[in-house]
Motif scaffolding. Sequence first.
Motif, mmCIF file in Angstrom:
data_model
loop_
_atom_site.group_PDB
_atom_site.id
_atom_site.type_symbol
_atom_site.label_atom_id
_atom_site.label_comp_id
_atom_site.label_asym_id
_atom_site.label_seq_id
_atom_site.Cartn_x
_atom_site.Cartn_y
_atom_site.Cartn_z
ATOM 1 N N GLN A 19 0.835 -1.199 0.000
ATOM 2 C CA GLN A 19 0.000 0.000 0.000
ATOM 3 C C GLN A 19 0.869 1.248 0.000
ATOM 4 O O GLN A 19 1.681 1.465 0.900
ATOM 5 C CB GLN A 19 -0.918 0.021 1.223
ATOM 6 N N TYR A 21 0.826 5.202 0.289
ATOM 7 C CA TYR A 21 0.161 6.453 0.651
ATOM 8 C C TYR A 21 1.038 7.553 0.053
ATOM 9 O O TYR A 21 2.017 7.980 0.657
ATOM 10 C CB TYR A 21 0.048 6.558 2.174
ATOM 11 N N ASN A 57 -3.514 4.807 -2.454
ATOM 12 C CA ASN A 57 -4.632 5.588 -1.931
ATOM 13 C C ASN A 57 -4.983 6.675 -2.948
ATOM 14 O O ASN A 57 -4.188 6.965 -3.839
ATOM 15 C CB ASN A 57 -4.248 6.208 -0.584
ATOM 16 N N ASN A 325 -2.916 -0.400 8.064
ATOM 17 C CA ASN A 325 -3.111 0.417 6.871
ATOM 18 C C ASN A 325 -3.082 1.884 7.289
ATOM 19 O O ASN A 325 -2.691 2.208 8.416
ATOM 20 C CB ASN A 325 -4.410 0.038 6.132
ATOM 21 N N HIS A 326 -3.521 2.771 6.419
ATOM 22 C CA HIS A 326 -3.433 4.209 6.666
ATOM 23 C C HIS A 326 -4.445 4.718 7.677
ATOM 24 O O HIS A 326 -4.444 5.911 8.000
ATOM 25 C CB HIS A 326 -3.619 4.957 5.338
ATOM 26 N N TYR A 377 -1.540 -7.833 2.360
ATOM 27 C CA TYR A 377 -1.292 -6.407 2.164
ATOM 28 C C TYR A 377 -0.242 -5.931 3.157
ATOM 29 O O TYR A 377 -0.287 -6.280 4.347
ATOM 30 C CB TYR A 377 -2.578 -5.596 2.356
ATOM 31 N N TYR A 379 1.412 -2.370 4.480
ATOM 32 C CA TYR A 379 1.317 -0.910 4.473
ATOM 33 C C TYR A 379 2.710 -0.304 4.517
ATOM 34 O O TYR A 379 3.560 -0.730 5.300
ATOM 35 C CB TYR A 379 0.499 -0.434 5.675
ATOM 36 N N GLU A 382 5.651 -0.614 7.144
ATOM 37 C CA GLU A 382 5.495 -1.814 7.957
ATOM 38 C C GLU A 382 6.743 -2.680 7.850
ATOM 39 O O GLU A 382 7.189 -3.282 8.843
ATOM 40 C CB GLU A 382 4.261 -2.573 7.476
#
Length: 545
Positions: A19, A21, A57, A325-326, A377, A379, A382
Amino acid sequence: MKGIRVLTSDWWRSAAIYQVYVRSFADGNGDGTGDLAGVRARLPYLADLGVDALWFNPWYPSPMIDGGYDVADYRDIHPAFGTLADAEKLIAEALDRGIRTIVDIVPNHISGAHPWFRAALAAGPGSAERELFHFRPGLGEHGERPPNAWRSQFGGSAWTRTTGPDGTPGEWYLHLFAPEQPDLNWAHPRVRAEHEEVLRFWLDRGVAGVRIDSAALPAKAPDLPDFTEGRDPHPYVDRDELHDIYRSWRRVADSYDGERALIGEIWLPDTERFARYLRPDELHTAFNFDFLACPWDAAGLRASIEATLAAHAPVGAPATWLLSNHDVTRTVTRYGRADSSFDFAAKAHGIPTDRALGTRRARAAALLTLALPGPVYIYQGEELGLPEVEDIPTDRLQDPMYFRSGGTDPGRDGCRVPMPWSGHEPPYGFGTSGDPWLPQPGDWAELTAEAQAADPASMLALYRAALRLRRTEPGLGDGPIRLLDTAEGVLAFTREGAFGCVLNLTGQPVALPGHREVLLASGPLRDGLLPPDTAVWLRLDGEAA
């Protein structure tokens, strides 16, 4: 479009998805905000990490009231992030490295700056423009009260009253999130048609999948009744009308060459209702938030895994796994707390955490998650073991959850602090600006990607090794799993190819099952025993397998 490689196979059933961001990933032009040029420059890092896809995102033009989830134009890129041409280059360059792209679509609402909503405000009551939203007269003698008692996800009423050109108060409009995010009326055919065209717009540009934000919310009961506990059906959560919408989206996705995946963000406690979204003609996968929210407890984690697999089995869909996640307190911080579960309603400031303990558990949780069947997933950050940043000055906070709660909710900015790449002080190679959009802690030098790349015992080294094995081990990714009977506090399972995963959540070292080889461990083994808060991947011997 010319030059786009055809995507093949059901990649989404086993993918490791990273993910991004964008605002906090990498700053390519030195203005303090992450951008697509920064992501393109870091594609070698992502390829070395070993991920199969990137989920971005929202990267669209937006006033950024809610971190980009207030979208003003779905067919362009936010100027702070770059241009549409930059996005097209990124999609193509990532694919050249074997990395697919997933974009974020927000069907429940748009930005108050979107042309549709500006036109609705200008057109006035009873207009065709207002039919695209949920405008209603207020209650009370002068319409001074909201049309119903629905509450915003960010706190306060879900209704805001308009003001007419002459300054007099007018109708109210619905927003399940911030007032700057008016909800769309999904009973209107123009809303449905527009979103199908948006899907085609990005699929034409080579994206391999779409993540659907707040996927259980778009449909509303026509009369917008007050919500009472236990009401069935709910007036705006998990409405049956949604399934026809997502079937139409699936038809769009299936009309393209290769596998184009639809991925739902669906928070539902009813597993049978959840599974309906994953029937063969609807969404491909949906996020598994039950596992994410589970505390650091062997029985709880096992129960979550079993319930998740059982919910997905009837519809033949793979389960998805994620730790953060965010929107969620970072794993290292959460797992270092006395209560290691996650609940939006329980978020608060200043909860004590043991960072060393949280890091040890986060390393073990990484091996657990990466060994479970289905896509996973990760992030951003992480893989570096970044903690939650809980001391951001209040004048730098931007999350509406903080402001709408009057400061009682710390918001989500603490997990969105820009990535540390290199160097010994902020901005740690994030960009050339010394002042990123959110401030970075002064003690992150040891957490940078550069520092960890040189340390074989680092979190980054663990993730790289695990993702490399995940690609080469035939039993990992999608496929069968057998949970084992173990001592209390131990979680263990096998996969095909004599692969075994054991996680010790007791306070004492435990013996390992019979094995031929230790493939990877989240921490050092002690005299052949598995220490507390440690996970190991094994090649089992015949009897243990």
